[in-house]
Design a protein around this motif. Structure first.
Motif, PDB file in Angstrom:
ATOM      1  N   ASP A  43      19.163  15.784   8.902  1.00  0.00           N
ATOM      2  CA  ASP A  43      19.547  16.215  10.249  1.00  0.00           C
ATOM      3  C   ASP A  43      20.935  16.839  10.270  1.00  0.00           C
ATOM      4  O   ASP A  43      21.600  16.967   9.219  1.00  0.00           O
ATOM      5  N   ALA A  44      21.398  17.221  11.450  1.00  0.00           N
ATOM      6  CA  ALA A  44      22.671  17.933  11.576  1.00  0.00           C
ATOM      7  C   ALA A  44      23.856  17.074  11.176  1.00  0.00           C
ATOM      8  O   ALA A  44      24.920  17.607  10.826  1.00  0.00           O
ATOM      9  N   ALA A  45      23.707  15.761  11.197  1.00  0.00           N
ATOM     10  CA  ALA A  45      24.787  14.857  10.790  1.00  0.00           C
ATOM     11  C   ALA A  45      24.740  14.528   9.304  1.00  0.00           C
ATOM     12  O   ALA A  45      25.554  13.745   8.820  1.00  0.00           O
ATOM     13  N   GLY A  46      23.774  15.111   8.588  1.00  0.00           N
ATOM     14  CA  GLY A  46      23.646  14.849   7.162  1.00  0.00           C
ATOM     15  C   GLY A  46      22.848  13.607   6.819  1.00  0.00           C
ATOM     16  O   GLY A  46      22.744  13.231   5.651  1.00  0.00           O
ATOM     17  N   ARG A  47      22.244  12.983   7.826  1.00  0.00           N
ATOM     18  CA  ARG A  47      21.427  11.791   7.579  1.00  0.00           C
ATOM     19  C   ARG A  47      20.043  12.214   7.102  1.00  0.00           C
ATOM     20  O   ARG A  47      19.489  13.202   7.589  1.00  0.00           O
ATOM     21  N   ARG A  48      19.468  11.424   6.209  1.00  0.00           N
ATOM     22  CA  ARG A  48      18.227  11.783   5.553  1.00  0.00           C
ATOM     23  C   ARG A  48      17.104  10.802   5.880  1.00  0.00           C
ATOM     24  O   ARG A  48      17.346   9.654   6.247  1.00  0.00           O
ATOM     25  N   ALA A  49      15.873  11.287   5.674  1.00  0.00           N
ATOM     26  CA  ALA A  49      14.693  10.425   5.647  1.00  0.00           C
ATOM     27  C   ALA A  49      13.798  10.918   4.524  1.00  0.00           C
ATOM     28  O   ALA A  49      13.778  12.118   4.209  1.00  0.00           O
TER      29      ALA A  49
ATOM     30  N   SER B 212      11.613  14.348  13.833  1.00  0.00           N
ATOM     31  CA  SER B 212      12.645  14.552  14.839  1.00  0.00           C
ATOM     32  C   SER B 212      13.496  15.761  14.435  1.00  0.00           C
ATOM     33  O   SER B 212      13.344  16.297  13.333  1.00  0.00           O
ATOM     34  N   ALA B 213      14.370  16.202  15.312  1.00  0.00           N
ATOM     35  CA  ALA B 213      15.116  17.440  15.056  1.00  0.00           C
ATOM     36  C   ALA B 213      15.979  17.336  13.795  1.00  0.00           C
ATOM     37  O   ALA B 213      16.825  16.448  13.683  1.00  0.00           O
ATOM     38  N   VAL B 214      15.732  18.248  12.853  1.00  0.00           N
ATOM     39  CA  VAL B 214      16.476  18.276  11.598  1.00  0.00           C
ATOM     40  C   VAL B 214      16.866  19.712  11.263  1.00  0.00           C
ATOM     41  O   VAL B 214      16.374  20.671  11.865  1.00  0.00           O
ATOM     42  N   GLU B 215      17.756  19.848  10.284  1.00  0.00           N
ATOM     43  CA  GLU B 215      18.227  21.158   9.853  1.00  0.00           C
ATOM     44  C   GLU B 215      17.615  21.607   8.529  1.00  0.00           C
ATOM     45  O   GLU B 215      17.608  22.786   8.212  1.00  0.00           O
ATOM     46  N   THR B 216      17.108  20.650   7.752  1.00  0.00           N
ATOM     47  CA  THR B 216      16.611  20.952   6.409  1.00  0.00           C
ATOM     48  C   THR B 216      15.381  20.116   6.114  1.00  0.00           C
ATOM     49  O   THR B 216      15.355  18.918   6.410  1.00  0.00           O
ATOM     50  N   VAL B 217      14.366  20.754   5.535  1.00  0.00           N
ATOM     51  CA  VAL B 217      13.175  20.059   5.045  1.00  0.00           C
ATOM     52  C   VAL B 217      12.946  20.517   3.611  1.00  0.00           C
ATOM     53  O   VAL B 217      12.881  21.720   3.337  1.00  0.00           O
ATOM     54  N   ILE B 218      12.836  19.551   2.707  1.00  0.00           N
ATOM     55  CA  ILE B 218      12.690  19.861   1.282  1.00  0.00           C
ATOM     56  C   ILE B 218      11.418  19.199   0.766  1.00  0.00           C
ATOM     57  O   ILE B 218      11.153  18.032   1.067  1.00  0.00           O
ATOM     58  N   ALA B 219      10.651  19.943  -0.019  1.00  0.00           N
ATOM     59  CA  ALA B 219       9.539  19.377  -0.782  1.00  0.00           C
ATOM     60  C   ALA B 219      10.012  19.246  -2.223  1.00  0.00           C
ATOM     61  O   ALA B 219      10.476  20.211  -2.824  1.00  0.00           O
TER      62      ALA B 219
ATOM     63  N   ARG C  26       0.818  -1.219   0.000  1.00  0.00           N
ATOM     64  CA  ARG C  26       0.000   0.000   0.000  1.00  0.00           C
ATOM     65  C   ARG C  26       0.852   1.268   0.000  1.00  0.00           C
ATOM     66  O   ARG C  26       0.337   2.355  -0.240  1.00  0.00           O
ATOM     67  N   GLY C  27       2.144   1.138   0.312  1.00  0.00           N
ATOM     68  CA  GLY C  27       2.995   2.323   0.429  1.00  0.00           C
ATOM     69  C   GLY C  27       2.924   2.980   1.781  1.00  0.00           C
ATOM     70  O   GLY C  27       3.281   4.158   1.929  1.00  0.00           O
ATOM     71  N   ASP C  28       2.502   2.240   2.800  1.00  0.00           N
ATOM     72  CA  ASP C  28       2.348   2.791   4.140  1.00  0.00           C
ATOM     73  C   ASP C  28       3.680   2.733   4.893  1.00  0.00           C
ATOM     74  O   ASP C  28       3.844   1.975   5.862  1.00  0.00           O
ATOM     75  N   PHE C  29       4.634   3.521   4.452  1.00  0.00           N
ATOM     76  CA  PHE C  29       5.955   3.546   5.088  1.00  0.00           C
ATOM     77  C   PHE C  29       6.723   4.776   4.641  1.00  0.00           C
ATOM     78  O   PHE C  29       6.347   5.462   3.699  1.00  0.00           O
ATOM     79  N   TYR C  30       7.801   5.049   5.366  1.00  0.00           N
ATOM     80  CA  TYR C  30       8.814   5.992   4.901  1.00  0.00           C
ATOM     81  C   TYR C  30      10.166   5.338   5.112  1.00  0.00           C
ATOM     82  O   TYR C  30      10.264   4.285   5.757  1.00  0.00           O
ATOM     83  N   SER C  31      11.211   5.930   4.555  1.00  0.00           N
ATOM     84  CA  SER C  31      12.553   5.341   4.635  1.00  0.00           C
ATOM     85  C   SER C  31      13.518   6.325   5.279  1.00  0.00           C
ATOM     86  O   SER C  31      13.329   7.538   5.191  1.00  0.00           O
ATOM     87  N   SER C  32      14.563   5.810   5.907  1.00  0.00           N
ATOM     88  CA  SER C  32      15.428   6.687   6.701  1.00  0.00           C
ATOM     89  C   SER C  32      16.848   6.154   6.837  1.00  0.00           C
ATOM     90  O   SER C  32      17.092   4.952   6.745  1.00  0.00           O
ATOM     91  N   GLN C  33      17.749   7.101   7.084  1.00  0.00           N
ATOM     92  CA  GLN C  33      19.108   6.817   7.551  1.00  0.00           C
ATOM     93  C   GLN C  33      19.261   7.171   9.019  1.00  0.00           C
ATOM     94  O   GLN C  33      20.321   6.974   9.601  1.00  0.00           O
ATOM     95  N   GLY C  34      18.230   7.740   9.630  1.00  0.00           N
ATOM     96  CA  GLY C  34      18.310   8.171  11.027  1.00  0.00           C
ATOM     97  C   GLY C  34      17.132   9.009  11.493  1.00  0.00           C
ATOM     98  O   GLY C  34      16.516   8.699  12.517  1.00  0.00           O
ATOM     99  N   PRO C  35      16.790  10.101  10.776  1.00  0.00           N
ATOM    100  CA  PRO C  35      15.671  10.940  11.243  1.00  0.00           C
ATOM    101  C   PRO C  35      14.339  10.199  11.221  1.00  0.00           C
ATOM    102  O   PRO C  35      14.133   9.274  10.432  1.00  0.00           O
ATOM    103  N   GLN C  36      13.452  10.642  12.100  1.00  0.00           N
ATOM    104  CA  GLN C  36      12.094  10.119  12.132  1.00  0.00           C
ATOM    105  C   GLN C  36      11.151  11.144  11.513  1.00  0.00           C
ATOM    106  O   GLN C  36      11.306  12.348  11.722  1.00  0.00           O
TER     107      GLN C  36
END
Length: 310
Positions: free
Chosen positions: A294-300, A250-257, A224-234
């Motif tokens: 996030d601040a460590a460069g990890r993405r979700a 969770s705490a991040v530095e950048t949000v992109i659409a 169904r696509g009921d998920f998201y993917s991550s390297q660390g952020p929630q």
């Protein structure tokens, strides 16, 4: 308001890896130890997906004995058959295969004449009930024409940790976004593709929303696509409201659409847990997805939502 299904479906998020290898193909460790390590690392589920080729006796590993309270497994394999445009063997990730899946595909890691094609073996897996993913397109040297031919795919592997660590070719965004722009209903998974010789594990995972941590519920949610993917952020929520994209996380530095073509807008800040990204180009894109860093460069990454829904 339109909310992506992972953030509106009943249940909770379960963390899992959908692409993993053991010493029953080219991995370093036996299946029991691979499962133990993922369980010890706090994963809720694991799919062991050994290379389904003749030299390894077509392993569809029965990981059911390694399930435990709070930890489950899905049966799967990485299927290989036929040649892509570059002459190399197809890699098709199939999670949720039945125990009696036929012993089909390549006898080894070469694309031999008269084999079933990649699209055909992908369709065979989907018909058997599997969640089918186009694996590591950048690492494979896959063309857009190759990717287009996999009609049966549910998803594209947009981050593969092993490919990132070992070849600096870990992403599949270009292929995925082009296919989505052509109207394909595809979701986006992040995986380890762990072999456990190198630090290729615990680097990318999929957060599946389901009411139970059991194979049937997880597999249905994946389809169904009921998920998201991550390297660390929630990511806690993702929706479109009027001319804004709203992301709670969770705490991040950048949000992109991100959308069709060059469509993208960004909001930056310190330790953001909620962002409203202006949708200045709403009329230009048929779909949207969100990325947080996030601040460590990890993405979700979220799965996309279609314009007809916002």
């Amino acid at each position: 308001m339109t909310r992506q299904s992972a953030f509106s479906a009943p249940g909770r998020f379960w963390r899992g890896n959908l692409h993993t290898h053991s010493n029953l193909s080219d991995g370093a460790l036996p299946p029991e130890e691979v499962c133990r390590r993922y369980r010890a690392q706090g994963y809720d589920f694991l799919a062991l997906t050994d290379h389904y080729v003749g030299i390894y006796d077509y392993p569809l590993v029965d990981t059911r004995p390694f399930r435990a309270e709070g930890f489950t497994t899905l049966l799967g394999a990485e299927l290989h058959s036929g040649a892509m445009q570059n002459g190399e063997l197809w890699h098709i990730l199939a999670v949720g295969l039945p125990e009696d899946f036929p012993r089909v595909g390549s006898p080894d890691f070469h694309a031999w004449p008269d084999q079933e094609t990649g699209p055909e073996i992908a369709a065979r897996a989907a018909a058997a009930g599997a969640f089918v993913t186009i694996a590591h397109p950048q690492w494979s040297g896959m063309t857009l024409a190759d990717a287009r031919s996999i009609d049966a795919a549910h998803a594209v592997e947009i981050y593969n940790h092993s490919s990132a660590v070992g070849a600096d070719r870990g992403d599949g965004f270009a292929i995925a976004d082009l296919l989505i722009s052509e109207g394909r209903n595809l979701s986006l998974i992040a995986t380890d593709d762990a072999h456990l010789f190198d630090p290729d594990h615990f680097g990318g995972w999929t957060m599946v929303r389901a009411e139970e941590n059991c194979p049937e519920a997880l597999l249905a949610a994946l389809k169904r696509g009921d998920f998201y993917s991550s390297q660390g952020p929630q990511i806690h929520d993702f929706y479109v409201e009027g001319d804004r994209v709203i992301v709670e996380c969770s705490a991040v530095e950048t949000v992109i659409a991100v959308g069709h073509g060059s469509s993208s807008n960004v909001v930056c800040g310190r330790a953001m847990t909620r962002a409203e990204v202006p949708l200045k180009w709403k009329g230009e894109t048929p779909w949207l997805r969100a990325v947080v860093i996030d601040a460590a460069g990890r993405r979700a990454w979220t799965n996309p939502v279609r314009r007809e829904g916002f």
